[in-house]
Design an enzyme around this catalytic site. Structure first.
Site, PDB file in Angstrom:
ATOM      1  CB  CYS A  10       3.755 -16.488  -4.470  1.00 53.29           C
ATOM      2  SG  CYS A  10       4.988 -16.432  -3.166  1.00 53.29           S
ATOM      3  CG  HIS A  69       4.622 -10.738  -3.673  1.00 58.14           C
ATOM      4  ND1 HIS A  69       3.460 -11.363  -4.067  1.00 58.14           N
ATOM      5  CD2 HIS A  69       5.603 -11.684  -3.744  1.00 58.14           C
ATOM      6  CE1 HIS A  69       3.729 -12.636  -4.352  1.00 58.14           C
ATOM      7  NE2 HIS A  69       5.009 -12.853  -4.161  1.00 58.14           N
TER       8      HIS A  69
HETATM    9  N1  COA Z   1      11.792  -2.469  -2.278  1.00 57.46           N
HETATM   10  C1  COA Z   1      11.992  -1.184  -1.939  1.00 57.46           C
HETATM   11  N2  COA Z   1      12.203  -0.773  -0.670  1.00 57.46           N
HETATM   12  C2  COA Z   1      12.166  -1.718   0.275  1.00 57.46           C
HETATM   13  C3  COA Z   1      11.931  -3.079   0.002  1.00 57.46           C
HETATM   14  C4  COA Z   1      11.745  -3.431  -1.343  1.00 57.46           C
HETATM   15  N3  COA Z   1      11.546  -4.708  -1.672  1.00 57.46           N
HETATM   16  N4  COA Z   1      11.937  -3.764   1.153  1.00 57.46           N
HETATM   17  C5  COA Z   1      12.174  -2.879   2.128  1.00 57.46           C
HETATM   18  N5  COA Z   1      12.305  -1.647   1.607  1.00 57.46           N
HETATM   19  C6  COA Z   1      12.639  -0.398   2.299  1.00 57.46           C
HETATM   20  C7  COA Z   1      11.819  -0.203   3.545  1.00 57.46           C
HETATM   21  O1  COA Z   1      10.701   0.621   3.315  1.00 57.46           O
HETATM   22  C8  COA Z   1      12.821   0.527   4.439  1.00 57.46           C
HETATM   23  O2  COA Z   1      12.888   1.872   4.033  1.00 57.46           O
HETATM   24  P1  COA Z   1      13.078   3.059   5.109  1.00 57.46           P
HETATM   25  O3  COA Z   1      14.408   2.788   5.756  1.00 57.46           O
HETATM   26  O4  COA Z   1      13.017   4.287   4.271  1.00 57.46           O
HETATM   27  O5  COA Z   1      11.926   2.901   6.050  1.00 57.46           O
HETATM   28  C9  COA Z   1      14.149  -0.111   4.073  1.00 57.46           C
HETATM   29  O6  COA Z   1      13.990  -0.571   2.726  1.00 57.46           O
HETATM   30  C10 COA Z   1      14.557  -1.261   4.980  1.00 57.46           C
HETATM   31  O7  COA Z   1      13.406  -2.079   5.173  1.00 57.46           O
HETATM   32  P2  COA Z   1      13.461  -3.469   5.907  1.00 57.46           P
HETATM   33  O8  COA Z   1      12.039  -3.891   6.164  1.00 57.46           O
HETATM   34  O9  COA Z   1      14.407  -3.380   7.073  1.00 57.46           O
HETATM   35  O10 COA Z   1      14.087  -4.385   4.801  1.00 57.46           O
HETATM   36  P3  COA Z   1      14.614  -5.827   4.986  1.00 57.46           P
HETATM   37  O11 COA Z   1      16.074  -5.787   4.723  1.00 57.46           O
HETATM   38  O12 COA Z   1      14.137  -6.428   6.260  1.00 57.46           O
HETATM   39  O13 COA Z   1      13.859  -6.610   3.825  1.00 57.46           O
HETATM   40  C11 COA Z   1      13.977  -7.716   1.735  1.00 57.46           C
HETATM   41  C12 COA Z   1      14.204  -6.390   2.494  1.00 57.46           C
HETATM   42  C13 COA Z   1      14.240  -7.455   0.261  1.00 57.46           C
HETATM   43  C14 COA Z   1      14.945  -8.788   2.266  1.00 57.46           C
HETATM   44  C15 COA Z   1      12.508  -8.167   1.967  1.00 57.46           C
HETATM   45  O14 COA Z   1      11.645  -7.183   1.446  1.00 57.46           O
HETATM   46  C16 COA Z   1      12.228  -9.503   1.284  1.00 57.46           C
HETATM   47  O15 COA Z   1      12.501 -10.549   1.847  1.00 57.46           O
HETATM   48  N6  COA Z   1      11.679  -9.501   0.064  1.00 57.46           N
HETATM   49  C17 COA Z   1      11.379 -10.724  -0.660  1.00 57.46           C
HETATM   50  C18 COA Z   1      10.033 -11.257  -0.277  1.00 57.46           C
HETATM   51  C19 COA Z   1       9.806 -12.601  -0.902  1.00 57.46           C
HETATM   52  O16 COA Z   1      10.674 -13.445  -0.951  1.00 57.46           O
HETATM   53  N7  COA Z   1       8.581 -12.845  -1.368  1.00 57.46           N
HETATM   54  C20 COA Z   1       8.220 -14.092  -1.976  1.00 57.46           C
HETATM   55  C21 COA Z   1       8.754 -14.148  -3.348  1.00 57.46           C
HETATM   56  S1  COA Z   1       8.730 -15.754  -4.062  1.00 57.46           S
END
Ligand code: COA
Length: 382
Positions: free
Chosen positions: A83, A330
């Site tokens: 990242c 991100h």
């Molecule tokens: N913040 C706010 N809203 C979020 C979000 C976030 N981080 N991620 C998803 N959403 C919202 C989506 O828009 C969706 O909204 P809607 O129902 O109104 O359309 C809802 O939450 C569900 O989205 P979805 O894509 O199904 O979420 P998910 O459960 O598959 O993924 C996380 C959520 C947090 C697990 C995913 O964003 C993630 O893995 N984040 C971390 C990424 C990471 O590790 N990056 C590297 C860092 S070192």
């Protein structure tokens, strides 16, 4: 070494961009930066990208991107540091200009994450395969462990982390490039679903597509291109163990402190001199650790900073006025460049609704993995 300036910046909107490919994202950001710099001539290109191969099956990004930018023949190199790929691409471009080897260098970052099948699995390849991934841990899990360690050592609470997210969404709502332009209340954050205890959905950065770019040149040529150049005062980088368990103390991001101290020393400034900062808030706890590691607050007081408004717009040291990774999004390889774009805009007085009045010196900190690599750049408007 020669002094180096940023003379043009560009970035795409961040989000789920289904109608744009990896190369489209790069080209839009790069053309924006070149237009900003008023040049179509580039001597060398660096492309920060974490995992084009796994997300969209595309490696060998240097020549691909140069070709699609209409600059076939120009040397072009992909830079990878998970990242922190974007920040490391900026460092590489900076060094090439500073060394005297090239005059006009494009520093860029790009990632297309939403087309990928197993995003969490691909991201996890940046942690230790044998000592961490084999046992099933993911990045939300690793940062949850950092949060637990911070809670035990400093008394940080879920609510403290949540104020960081509230601030992020408040700022991001004002950023036209941000993925999520929604204001979130403390209650919204505290009642969002648990991802990896104690981290909830609204403590996590999302999965994002996006690109960002900037053109660098020697400071003594900068006024040929723009009347608002921004000088790069310093580039500080550091590494630590990939494995979280091998760190001296998982509650403190030592790699951020080391890279920050190197940058402060090179720039001849201290944390007190920084007017605005973008730090790597891949999870809310990471931002709290960064406040401490970069010396914005004393160790143990990071938990209070967002709640008390210290890092808010108008606070002592505004942090992540773009909305940060949390709200802006991100796209991992692009993040480090996008952070720097925000700082450049701030130092040019082009921060729009989130402009920090009178900002003169800004800092961008970009991190790889659970804190295995970090790069800090310090900029000054000239
Ligand atoms: N913040 C706010 N809203 C979020 C979000 C976030 N981080 N991620 C998803 N959403 C919202 C989506 O828009 C969706 O909204 P809607 O129902 O109104 O359309 C809802 O939450 C569900 O989205 P979805 O894509 O199904 O979420 P998910 O459960 O598959 O993924 C996380 C959520 C947090 C697990 C995913 O964003 C993630 O893995 N984040 C971390 C990424 C990471 O590790 N990056 C590297 C860092 S070192």
């Amino acid at each position: 070494m020669r002094e180096v300036a940023v003379i043009g910046v560009g970035m795409t909107k961040f989000g789920e961009l289904w109608d744009m490919s990896l190369r489209d994202l790069f080209v839009e950001a790069a053309l924006g930066a070149m237009k900003g710099a008023g040049t179509d001539s580039i001597d060398s290109i660096y492309v920060g990208n974490m995992s084009g191969g796994q997300f969209v099956g595309q490696e060998h990004l240097g020549p691909l991107m140069a070709d699609h930018l209409g600059l076939g023949g120009v040397p072009a190199t992909r830079v990878e540091s998970a990242c922190a790929s974007g920040g490391m691409a900026l460092r590489s471009a900076y060094l090439e200009v500073a060394s005297g080897m090239s005059d006009l260098v494009l520093a860029s970052g790009v990632e297309k994450m939403n087309d990928g099948a197993d995003v969490t699995g691909v991201l996890a390849t940046a942690s230790d395969q044998e000592e961490e991934v084999y046992y099933g841990v993911t990045f939300p899990g690793l940062y949850a462990m950092i949060a637990r360690a911070h809670m035990e050592k400093y008394g940080t609470t879920e609510e403290d982390m949540s104020w960081v997210s509230v601030k992020a969404h408040r700022n991001g709502a004002k950023n036209p490039h941000a993925q999520f332009r929604r204001v979130m209340s403390l209650e919204d954050v505290l009642t969002s679903s648990v991802v990896a205890e104690p981290l909830r959905l609204l403590h996590c950065s999302p999965v994002t597509d996006g690109g960002a770019a900037m053109v660098l040149c020697p400071l003594d040529r900068a006024h040929e291109f723009t009347d608002k150049p921004v000088k790069i005062l310093a580039s500080g980088a550091a590494t630590s163990s990939l494995t979280l368990a091998d760190r001296a103390d998982p509650a403190d991001l030592d790699v951020v402190e080391l890279s920050g101290n190197r940058a402060y020393e090179m720039a001849g400034v201290t944390a007190e001199d920084i007017d605005v900062a973008e730090v790597h808030d891949c999870f809310a706890i990471a931002e709290i650790c960064c406040y401490e590691a970069l010396g914005f607050v004393e160790k143990g007081f990071g938990k209070d900073a967002a709640r008390e408004g210290i890092t808010d717009l108008g606070g002592k040291i505004p942090v992540n006025v773009s909305g940060g990774l949390k709200s802006k999004g991100h796209p991992v390889g692009a993040t480090g460049i996008a952070q720097a774009v925000t700082i450049i805009e701030q130092l040019r007085g082009e921060g729009g609704e989130v402009q920090v009045e009178g900002a003169k010196i800004g800092l961008a900190q970009n991190m790889g993995g659970s804190g295995a690599s970090s790069v800090v750049h310090i900029f000054q408007g000239v």
